[in-house]
Design a protein around this motif. Structure first.
Motif, PDB file in Angstrom:
ATOM      1  N   HIS A   1      13.497  -3.922 -23.350  1.00 29.99           N
ATOM      2  CA  HIS A   1      14.688  -3.104 -23.553  1.00 29.99           C
ATOM      3  C   HIS A   1      15.657  -3.415 -22.436  1.00 29.99           C
ATOM      4  O   HIS A   1      15.306  -3.276 -21.258  1.00 29.99           O
ATOM      5  CB  HIS A   1      14.317  -1.618 -23.566  1.00 29.99           C
ATOM      6  N   ARG A   2      16.835  -3.912 -22.788  1.00 32.01           N
ATOM      7  CA  ARG A   2      17.864  -4.278 -21.811  1.00 32.01           C
ATOM      8  C   ARG A   2      17.326  -5.233 -20.748  1.00 32.01           C
ATOM      9  O   ARG A   2      17.632  -5.118 -19.567  1.00 32.01           O
ATOM     10  CB  ARG A   2      18.472  -3.045 -21.175  1.00 32.01           C
ATOM     11  N   GLY A   3      16.467  -6.139 -21.164  1.00 26.85           N
ATOM     12  CA  GLY A   3      15.934  -7.151 -20.256  1.00 26.85           C
ATOM     13  C   GLY A   3      14.747  -6.715 -19.421  1.00 26.85           C
ATOM     14  O   GLY A   3      14.229  -7.486 -18.622  1.00 26.85           O
ATOM     15  N   HIS A   4      14.267  -5.490 -19.580  1.00 25.88           N
ATOM     16  CA  HIS A   4      13.110  -4.992 -18.836  1.00 25.88           C
ATOM     17  C   HIS A   4      11.902  -4.950 -19.761  1.00 25.88           C
ATOM     18  O   HIS A   4      11.999  -4.478 -20.896  1.00 25.88           O
ATOM     19  CB  HIS A   4      13.375  -3.595 -18.289  1.00 25.88           C
ATOM     20  N   ARG A   5      10.761  -5.419 -19.283  1.00 27.21           N
ATOM     21  CA  ARG A   5       9.533  -5.367 -20.082  1.00 27.21           C
ATOM     22  C   ARG A   5       8.887  -3.998 -19.915  1.00 27.21           C
ATOM     23  O   ARG A   5       8.760  -3.499 -18.800  1.00 27.21           O
ATOM     24  CB  ARG A   5       8.577  -6.469 -19.646  1.00 27.21           C
ATOM     25  N   ILE A   6       8.477  -3.409 -21.022  1.00 29.47           N
ATOM     26  CA  ILE A   6       7.816  -2.102 -21.025  1.00 29.47           C
ATOM     27  C   ILE A   6       6.461  -2.267 -21.687  1.00 29.47           C
ATOM     28  O   ILE A   6       6.360  -2.823 -22.775  1.00 29.47           O
ATOM     29  CB  ILE A   6       8.652  -1.051 -21.787  1.00 29.47           C
ATOM     30  N   GLU A   7       5.415  -1.793 -21.015  1.00 26.79           N
ATOM     31  CA  GLU A   7       4.048  -1.859 -21.543  1.00 26.79           C
ATOM     32  C   GLU A   7       3.522  -0.445 -21.734  1.00 26.79           C
ATOM     33  O   GLU A   7       3.511   0.346 -20.794  1.00 26.79           O
ATOM     34  CB  GLU A   7       3.136  -2.607 -20.567  1.00 26.79           C
ATOM     35  N   ILE A   8       3.074  -0.131 -22.950  1.00 23.03           N
ATOM     36  CA  ILE A   8       2.481   1.173 -23.275  1.00 23.03           C
ATOM     37  C   ILE A   8       0.983   0.962 -23.426  1.00 23.03           C
ATOM     38  O   ILE A   8       0.543   0.062 -24.134  1.00 23.03           O
ATOM     39  CB  ILE A   8       3.027   1.726 -24.611  1.00 23.03           C
ATOM     40  N   GLN A   9       0.196   1.787 -22.739  1.00 15.23           N
ATOM     41  CA  GLN A   9      -1.257   1.700 -22.912  1.00 15.23           C
ATOM     42  C   GLN A   9      -1.910   3.051 -22.695  1.00 15.23           C
ATOM     43  O   GLN A   9      -1.342   3.952 -22.087  1.00 15.23           O
ATOM     44  CB  GLN A   9      -1.865   0.647 -21.996  1.00 15.23           C
ATOM     45  N   ARG A  10      -3.093   3.181 -23.251  1.00 22.02           N
ATOM     46  CA  ARG A  10      -3.895   4.407 -23.139  1.00 22.02           C
ATOM     47  C   ARG A  10      -4.346   4.586 -21.704  1.00 22.02           C
ATOM     48  O   ARG A  10      -4.697   3.621 -21.037  1.00 22.02           O
ATOM     49  CB  ARG A  10      -5.109   4.262 -24.062  1.00 22.02           C
ATOM     50  N   PHE A  11      -4.321   5.836 -21.228  1.00 18.16           N
ATOM     51  CA  PHE A  11      -4.761   6.134 -19.869  1.00 18.16           C
ATOM     52  C   PHE A  11      -5.293   7.554 -19.808  1.00 18.16           C
ATOM     53  O   PHE A  11      -4.547   8.499 -20.065  1.00 18.16           O
ATOM     54  CB  PHE A  11      -3.601   5.962 -18.889  1.00 18.16           C
TER      55      PHE A  11
END
Length: 65
Positions: free
Chosen positions: A11-21
């Motif tokens: 998003h807008r050049g930034h990497r975003i990682e979603i993971q279970r925690f």
């Protein structure tokens, strides 16, 4: 042992990682040499919060790192 999976987007050049925690999900925003992490009970909310942070950075024209 449970497998670990992660959703990755940009998003807008930034990497975003979603993971279970533990009790919910984390969204890690990777920007330059830094990492900013938000947590929520739902994956959708963690992603929405991460997107809002990146949008705020775009408005202020500089990351919070």
């Amino acid at each position: 042992m449970a497998s670990v999976s992660k959703l990755t987007t940009t998003h807008r050049g930034h990497r975003i990682e979603i993971q279970r925690f533990e009790w919910g999900y984390t969204a890690s925003i990777l920007a330059g040499d830094g990492r900013f992490t938000v947590a929520s009970a739902s994956a959708f909310r963690a992603l929405a919060d991460a997107l809002a942070i990146v949008d705020d950075w775009a408005v202020s024209s500089r990351p919070a790192f």
